[in-house]
Design a protein around this motif. Structure first.
Motif, PDB file in Angstrom:
ATOM      1  N   PHE A  52      -8.913  20.176  27.732  1.00 17.63           N
ATOM      2  CA  PHE A  52      -8.553  19.315  26.602  1.00 17.63           C
ATOM      3  C   PHE A  52      -9.606  19.483  25.506  1.00 17.63           C
ATOM      4  O   PHE A  52     -10.797  19.591  25.801  1.00 17.63           O
ATOM      5  CB  PHE A  52      -8.505  17.850  27.065  1.00 17.63           C
ATOM      6  N   PRO A  53      -9.200  19.520  24.227  1.00 21.10           N
ATOM      7  CA  PRO A  53     -10.172  19.714  23.142  1.00 21.10           C
ATOM      8  C   PRO A  53     -11.322  18.705  23.207  1.00 21.10           C
ATOM      9  O   PRO A  53     -11.097  17.503  23.389  1.00 21.10           O
ATOM     10  CB  PRO A  53      -9.325  19.511  21.877  1.00 21.10           C
ATOM     11  N   LEU A  54     -12.525  19.199  23.044  1.00 20.86           N
ATOM     12  CA  LEU A  54     -13.724  18.362  23.099  1.00 20.86           C
ATOM     13  C   LEU A  54     -14.554  18.599  21.838  1.00 20.86           C
ATOM     14  O   LEU A  54     -14.868  19.738  21.493  1.00 20.86           O
ATOM     15  CB  LEU A  54     -14.561  18.712  24.330  1.00 20.86           C
ATOM     16  N   VAL A  55     -14.911  17.520  21.158  1.00 19.75           N
ATOM     17  CA  VAL A  55     -15.704  17.621  19.929  1.00 19.75           C
ATOM     18  C   VAL A  55     -17.172  17.392  20.271  1.00 19.75           C
ATOM     19  O   VAL A  55     -17.553  16.330  20.749  1.00 19.75           O
ATOM     20  CB  VAL A  55     -15.259  16.575  18.886  1.00 19.75           C
ATOM     21  N   ARG A  56     -17.982  18.412  20.009  1.00 12.85           N
ATOM     22  CA  ARG A  56     -19.431  18.301  20.168  1.00 12.85           C
ATOM     23  C   ARG A  56     -20.059  18.189  18.790  1.00 12.85           C
ATOM     24  O   ARG A  56     -19.458  18.548  17.792  1.00 12.85           O
ATOM     25  CB  ARG A  56     -19.956  19.529  20.917  1.00 12.85           C
ATOM     26  N   ILE A  57     -21.289  17.699  18.735  1.00 17.39           N
ATOM     27  CA  ILE A  57     -21.908  17.427  17.435  1.00 17.39           C
ATOM     28  C   ILE A  57     -22.024  18.687  16.586  1.00 17.39           C
ATOM     29  O   ILE A  57     -21.897  18.641  15.368  1.00 17.39           O
ATOM     30  CB  ILE A  57     -23.281  16.736  17.623  1.00 17.39           C
ATOM     31  N   ARG A  58     -22.220  19.839  17.224  1.00 17.31           N
ATOM     32  CA  ARG A  58     -22.337  21.088  16.460  1.00 17.31           C
ATOM     33  C   ARG A  58     -21.001  21.515  15.868  1.00 17.31           C
ATOM     34  O   ARG A  58     -20.956  22.347  14.961  1.00 17.31           O
ATOM     35  CB  ARG A  58     -22.881  22.189  17.364  1.00 17.31           C
ATOM     36  N   ASP A  59     -19.896  20.961  16.401  1.00 13.64           N
ATOM     37  CA  ASP A  59     -18.563  21.343  15.942  1.00 13.64           C
ATOM     38  C   ASP A  59     -17.980  20.362  14.930  1.00 13.64           C
ATOM     39  O   ASP A  59     -16.852  20.549  14.470  1.00 13.64           O
ATOM     40  CB  ASP A  59     -17.591  21.445  17.126  1.00 13.64           C
ATOM     41  N   LEU A  60     -18.745  19.326  14.573  1.00  6.62           N
ATOM     42  CA  LEU A  60     -18.186  18.240  13.774  1.00  6.62           C
ATOM     43  C   LEU A  60     -17.610  18.733  12.451  1.00  6.62           C
ATOM     44  O   LEU A  60     -16.552  18.290  12.019  1.00  6.62           O
ATOM     45  CB  LEU A  60     -19.261  17.174  13.515  1.00  6.62           C
ATOM     46  N   SER A  62     -17.054  22.087  11.734  1.00  4.71           N
ATOM     47  CA  SER A  62     -16.544  23.454  11.856  1.00  4.71           C
ATOM     48  C   SER A  62     -15.029  23.469  11.645  1.00  4.71           C
ATOM     49  O   SER A  62     -14.360  22.432  11.688  1.00  4.71           O
ATOM     50  CB  SER A  62     -16.883  24.036  13.238  1.00  4.71           C
ATOM     51  N   GLU A  63     -14.489  24.653  11.436  1.00  5.45           N
ATOM     52  CA  GLU A  63     -13.066  24.800  11.154  1.00  5.45           C
ATOM     53  C   GLU A  63     -12.202  24.571  12.393  1.00  5.45           C
ATOM     54  O   GLU A  63     -11.098  24.044  12.300  1.00  5.45           O
ATOM     55  CB  GLU A  63     -12.787  26.197  10.583  1.00  5.45           C
ATOM     56  N   ASN A  64     -12.698  24.982  13.554  1.00  2.88           N
ATOM     57  CA  ASN A  64     -11.888  24.924  14.767  1.00  2.88           C
ATOM     58  C   ASN A  64     -12.670  24.320  15.924  1.00  2.88           C
ATOM     59  O   ASN A  64     -13.897  24.374  15.966  1.00  2.88           O
ATOM     60  CB  ASN A  64     -11.426  26.333  15.168  1.00  2.88           C
ATOM     61  N   ILE A  65     -11.940  23.742  16.862  1.00  7.42           N
ATOM     62  CA  ILE A  65     -12.545  23.270  18.102  1.00  7.42           C
ATOM     63  C   ILE A  65     -12.742  24.479  19.015  1.00  7.42           C
ATOM     64  O   ILE A  65     -11.820  25.266  19.227  1.00  7.42           O
ATOM     65  CB  ILE A  65     -11.644  22.228  18.787  1.00  7.42           C
ATOM     66  N   THR A  66     -13.935  24.621  19.556  1.00  4.58           N
ATOM     67  CA  THR A  66     -14.235  25.788  20.388  1.00  4.58           C
ATOM     68  C   THR A  66     -14.543  25.427  21.833  1.00  4.58           C
ATOM     69  O   THR A  66     -14.713  26.318  22.659  1.00  4.58           O
ATOM     70  CB  THR A  66     -15.433  26.566  19.808  1.00  4.58           C
ATOM     71  N   LYS A  96     -13.648  12.771   8.238  1.00  2.00           N
ATOM     72  CA  LYS A  96     -12.357  12.205   8.586  1.00  2.00           C
ATOM     73  C   LYS A  96     -11.653  13.234   9.451  1.00  2.00           C
ATOM     74  O   LYS A  96     -11.322  14.321   8.997  1.00  2.00           O
ATOM     75  CB  LYS A  96     -11.543  11.904   7.324  1.00  2.00           C
ATOM     76  N   TRP A  97     -11.429  12.906  10.710  1.00  2.00           N
ATOM     77  CA  TRP A  97     -10.907  13.866  11.669  1.00  2.00           C
ATOM     78  C   TRP A  97      -9.483  14.269  11.319  1.00  2.00           C
ATOM     79  O   TRP A  97      -8.652  13.442  10.943  1.00  2.00           O
ATOM     80  CB  TRP A  97     -10.956  13.271  13.081  1.00  2.00           C
ATOM     81  N   ASN A  98      -9.167  15.584  11.446  1.00  2.00           N
ATOM     82  CA  ASN A  98      -7.821  16.066  11.089  1.00  2.00           C
ATOM     83  C   ASN A  98      -7.362  17.205  12.003  1.00  2.00           C
ATOM     84  O   ASN A  98      -6.534  18.017  11.601  1.00  2.00           O
ATOM     85  CB  ASN A  98      -7.797  16.528   9.630  1.00  2.00           C
ATOM     86  N   LYS A  99      -7.900  17.263  13.214  1.00  4.75           N
ATOM     87  CA  LYS A  99      -7.554  18.372  14.118  1.00  4.75           C
ATOM     88  C   LYS A  99      -6.843  17.891  15.378  1.00  4.75           C
ATOM     89  O   LYS A  99      -6.861  18.565  16.399  1.00  4.75           O
ATOM     90  CB  LYS A  99      -8.813  19.169  14.474  1.00  4.75           C
ATOM     91  N   GLY A 100      -6.214  16.726  15.304  1.00  4.82           N
ATOM     92  CA  GLY A 100      -5.428  16.237  16.423  1.00  4.82           C
ATOM     93  C   GLY A 100      -6.241  15.540  17.486  1.00  4.82           C
ATOM     94  O   GLY A 100      -7.443  15.298  17.343  1.00  4.82           O
ATOM     95  N   LYS A 101      -5.562  15.216  18.581  1.00  5.47           N
ATOM     96  CA  LYS A 101      -6.214  14.485  19.672  1.00  5.47           C
ATOM     97  C   LYS A 101      -7.341  15.316  20.284  1.00  5.47           C
ATOM     98  O   LYS A 101      -7.197  16.500  20.517  1.00  5.47           O
ATOM     99  CB  LYS A 101      -5.199  14.113  20.746  1.00  5.47           C
TER     100      LYS A 101
END
Length: 263
Positions: A52-60, A62-66, A96-101
């Motif tokens: 499942f997509p996970l947001v880490r501080i380094r990805d806040l 960024s263009e894509n979830i990695t 403002k988050w815009n990459k889905g759940k």
């Protein structure tokens, strides 16, 4: 912009006077935090099909979830589009988050306005408070933000209708500015491409005919094959030599690839 009829001291030195009908409230009265969860890094994956997509501080920003999480979903750490997320380390970025759940990892938090404070209005005013905290935070390596830092801050709270009006105004103005910035960035990109093309043309094909004429040179030029596939034709009186014959190369490692210069 029209001034208000009356003002009062906000009680906050760096803010000064505010409209007399606005309130000043501490963060703990108007903010709700949902902190990220300390997910087990051994269950992280780089394959989007494997978690499942996970947001880490380094990805806040960024263009894509990695990063993707293969473990059990923690509902309390779920975020979705239009949620406002703060990075609790470094520059205290807010997006403002815009990459889905997605799942929110530790050292990130979702922030909402409660009671009299609208979340959308908060999103415009919050960067100013974060900058104050950032500027006043002592650090030796990386700055850290705690919930308490914001709970103890004093927030300006206009009436709800006025918050909505201000939010609409700021959205309109910032959208106009963002469009202008995008156009300027596109223009800069095109100018950079043109600059590179002009330089490449001049150093590989020579000056255009009109520029040769201005310089007192024959505007007509005979061309010949350079013998280099990517270069194509060059002026007939130019030579092609290996770089080692016309320049001193000073480096820690000498390239074994052939290099050419047009002289």
């Amino acid at each position: 912009m029209r001034k208000y009829d009356s003002y009062k001291d906000s009680g906050v030195e760096w803010i000064g006077e505010i409209p007399s009908h606005w309130d000043v409230m501490r963060g703990k009265e108007v903010l709700k935090f949902t902190n990220g969860f300390p997910f087990n890094s051994s269950l992280f994956s780089m394959d989007e099909k494997d978690g499942f997509p996970l947001v880490r501080i380094r990805d806040l920003k960024s263009e894509n979830i990695t990063t993707f999480y293969k473990g059990e979903i923690v509902n309390e750490a779920l975020i979705d589009d239009k949620d406002f997320i703060i990075g609790m380390d470094g520059d205290f970025n807010i997006v403002k988050w815009n990459k889905g759940k997605a799942l929110l990892n530790q050292r990130l938090c979702k922030i909402e306005g409660i009671n009299q404070l609208d979340t959308n209005y908060l999103s415009y005013s919050l960067p100013f408070y974060l900058k104050i905290i950032n500027d006043l935070t002592y650090y030796t390596t990386v700055k850290h933000l705690s919930n308490n830092d914001l709970f103890e801050q004093k927030f300006l709270v206009p009436p709800s209708i006025e918050q909505n009006t201000i939010t609409k105004y700021l959205y309109q103005k910032t959208t106009q500015i963002d469009v202008l910035i995008a156009k300027k960035e596109r223009l800069i990109h095109l100018l950079e491409e043109e600059r590179t093309a002009i330089i490449n043309q001049a150093v590989t094909k020579g000056l255009p005919a009109e520029e040769r004429l201005k310089a007192g040179l024959d505007p007509t030029v005979t061309m010949k094959d350079s013998g280099i596939e990517w270069l194509g034709e060059i002026q007939a009186h130019w030579e092609v030599k290996k770089l080692k014959y016309v320049a001193n190369l000073i480096s820690q490692k000498t390239s074994e690839k052939p290099e050419y210069v047009i002289a």
